[in-house]
Structure formats: C-alpha cells, structure tokens
Write an enzyme that holds these catalytic residues in place. Structure first.
Site, mmCIF file in Angstrom:
data_model
loop_
_atom_site.group_PDB
_atom_site.id
_atom_site.type_symbol
_atom_site.label_atom_id
_atom_site.label_comp_id
_atom_site.label_asym_id
_atom_site.label_seq_id
_atom_site.Cartn_x
_atom_site.Cartn_y
_atom_site.Cartn_z
ATOM 1 N N PRO A 202 -45.668 59.686 24.016
ATOM 2 C CA PRO A 202 -44.982 58.348 23.887
ATOM 3 C C PRO A 202 -45.911 57.188 24.066
ATOM 4 O O PRO A 202 -47.048 57.549 25.184
ATOM 5 C CB PRO A 202 -43.995 58.530 24.912
ATOM 6 N N GLU A 203 -45.967 56.100 23.423
ATOM 7 C CA GLU A 203 -46.734 55.003 23.816
ATOM 8 C C GLU A 203 -46.116 53.672 24.454
ATOM 9 O O GLU A 203 -44.868 53.972 24.865
ATOM 10 C CB GLU A 203 -47.698 54.475 22.467
ATOM 11 N N ARG B 19 -44.368 70.578 27.646
ATOM 12 C CA ARG B 19 -45.836 70.939 27.482
ATOM 13 C C ARG B 19 -46.300 70.767 29.236
ATOM 14 O O ARG B 19 -47.480 71.177 29.279
ATOM 15 C CB ARG B 19 -46.616 70.149 26.587
ATOM 16 N N HIS C 141 -36.874 73.520 29.434
ATOM 17 C CA HIS C 141 -37.956 72.728 29.755
ATOM 18 C C HIS C 141 -37.666 71.701 30.709
ATOM 19 O O HIS C 141 -38.174 70.569 30.754
ATOM 20 C CB HIS C 141 -38.605 72.010 28.535
ATOM 21 N N LYS D 146 -69.250 46.245 21.945
ATOM 22 C CA LYS D 146 -68.590 47.204 21.432
ATOM 23 C C LYS D 146 -69.097 47.841 19.940
ATOM 24 O O LYS D 146 -69.114 46.999 18.974
ATOM 25 C CB LYS D 146 -67.005 47.438 21.350
#
Length: 275
Positions: free
Chosen positions: A2-3, A113, A95, A156
C-alpha cells in the site's frame, strides 16, 4: 505494498468509525509484526479516545488523546496489511493479528506477511518518532513544487524513477504511481534525476499530484492484498496507461509499452512518448 493513495483511502474510510470513539480493549494475537507487540501497549491503548487520524507518507497516525496525557499510535500496513471494520463477534481469521474493539464494532488489522508496524509515541510530538523523522516531503503539500524538485535533484545521478520512489526525498510515490506520473509528464524513467530541466520538474510535479489524486478518487490500487476498510477494492490499476501493459500499444502513440528492471522493480514506459 500500500502506497500513499491506499493509506489515504484507509484514513478517510476510518474517520467516521473511529474519531470520538474509545478503544474498549485491544487484542494482540501474535507476539510481533515487524516490531514486537508488547502486551503493555494493548493495556496502554485501552480506554483512550481517538481524537484524529492523520497520515505521514505511508504511515497512519492515530491521535489517542495526545494533548492530555496520551500519545500517538503509528501504523504501517507493510507489504500486505489491511484495516477493516467488522462486527462485534465476527470471528478472526488466520492472519487477523490485531483487534481494536470499539463500542459497537471492531477495527481489525490483517497482515499475512507480518511486515506491518504498530508502535506508540507518547505525547503530542509524533514527528519526533524515528520512523517519521527521516521521511521526505509530502507530494500533495504546497511545498512540493517544480522549484523544490529541481533544487532537490541537482546532485542526483540515479534515474528519476527510483528517485521518485525514495521515501527520504518524497514519501508515498510507489511503483505504479511513479511509472504513471512519468508517462503523463513525458519523461523517460531512465533519465538521471539531476538532468531534468526546470520545466520538466514543473510537469512532473503536476503529474505526480494529478496521479495521486486520481488514485485516491479511485480508491487506490488493489493489485495484491489491499482492500478498503469496508472490504471493497481499489480500481486505479484498471485505468493505468503504462503500468502492467508491457507489449501492449501505448494509449497515445500506439507503440508497444516496454518493461525494464530498475531498483529491483518493474518499470513500464513508452520509449516513444517518454524522452
């Protein structure tokens, strides 16, 4: 994982259920996720009222009476975590590792996880927590503009795609959203970040902001385990112009979308439209 859009959608979905409610009790069903889940934390949370829910990057921040002796609960969904509101008495599944029991329902944290994070920051200065102190700029904030991006990338040498995904520089722009933003801006993901011109930085900032806002409106992207607090799925991934479309014609020029590996992740782009 998830972002930013998925976390923001979770925050918005939880607001009407949690703000003003108290945790009647908190249940831990495993000893640790990414970090230890001490029983003392469950005891500390019990009885506290949720005054607000904020977001910092990909972290959800629950204000638990922080200005009156409480603190902040900091939660990260990890690779596969999700938060759902369920009914009292709804039996937990394999879970389902944490329950936050409210007066009429339960906020349940599912994490197959166990890469999620659940930690406590006492007091009101949540930004001082080490997990948040190193976070970069918020891409939906007014401070994130073309001038800032141009100045921040002058030294960069890494490709702009991986630079966009560096959470120490910019928070929450994951793989899908970086690829889609670069396509909208017409910038190759291979281009060294330090070689972007000021106009390109202006275009890219607008593309990032537009992509994230459209993703939030679509409920985020459900490509693995992510679901909303009501169990629904996000749909942004269904409208992607390049992500997941290797070999298919570009929606603008018709040339095949190409996929390469960058930083261990798949990067989708159109070599004809993105220079």
């Amino acid at each position: 994982m998830p972002e930013l859009p998925e976390v923001e959608v979770s925050r918005l979905g939880l607001l009407p259920h949690l703000v003003g409610q108290r945790f009647r009790r908190v249940v831990f069903r495993c000893p640790k996720l990414r970090h230890e889940l001490p029983p003392a934390l469950a005891d500390r949370l019990a009885g506290l009222r949720v005054d607000a829910i904020a977001r910092r990057g990909k972290y959800l921040l629950f204000d638990c009476e922080s200005r009156s002796g409480g603190g902040w609960l900091i939660l990260h969904l990890g690779m596969s975590g999700s938060l759902r509101m369920v009914s009292l008495g709804d039996p937990p599944q394999k879970h389902d590792h944490v329950d936050f029991v409210l007066s009429g329902e339960v906020l349940r944290f599912r994490d197959p996880r166990r890469f999620g994070t659940l930690v406590w920051q006492p007091g009101s200065a949540v930004e001082q927590h080490p997990l948040l102190a190193s976070q970069g700029i918020e891409p939906l904030s007014a401070a994130f503009d073309g001038a800032w991006l141009h100045a921040a990338t002058r030294d960069k040498t890494a490709p702009i795609k991986t630079t966009l995904m560096d959470s120490h520089l910019i928070v929450g722009v994951g793989n899908i959203y970086a690829a889609e933003s670069l396509f909208i801006a017409g910038i190759s993901p291979r281009r060294p970040a330090g070689r972007l011109t000021r106009p390109q930085c202006e275009r890219l900032v607008g593309a990032v902001r537009d992509t994230l806002m459209r993703a939030i409106a679509a409920g985020g992207s459900s490509v693995r385990d992510y679901v909303h607090s009501d169990g629904g799925a996000g749909s942004f991934q269904l409208s992607c112009a390049v992500y997941g479309r290797a070999g298919q014609p570009c929606t603008v020029c018709g040339h095949p979308v190409r996929v390469i590996r960058q930083g261990g992740r798949s990067t989708f782009y159109c070599p004809h439209c993105q220079k």
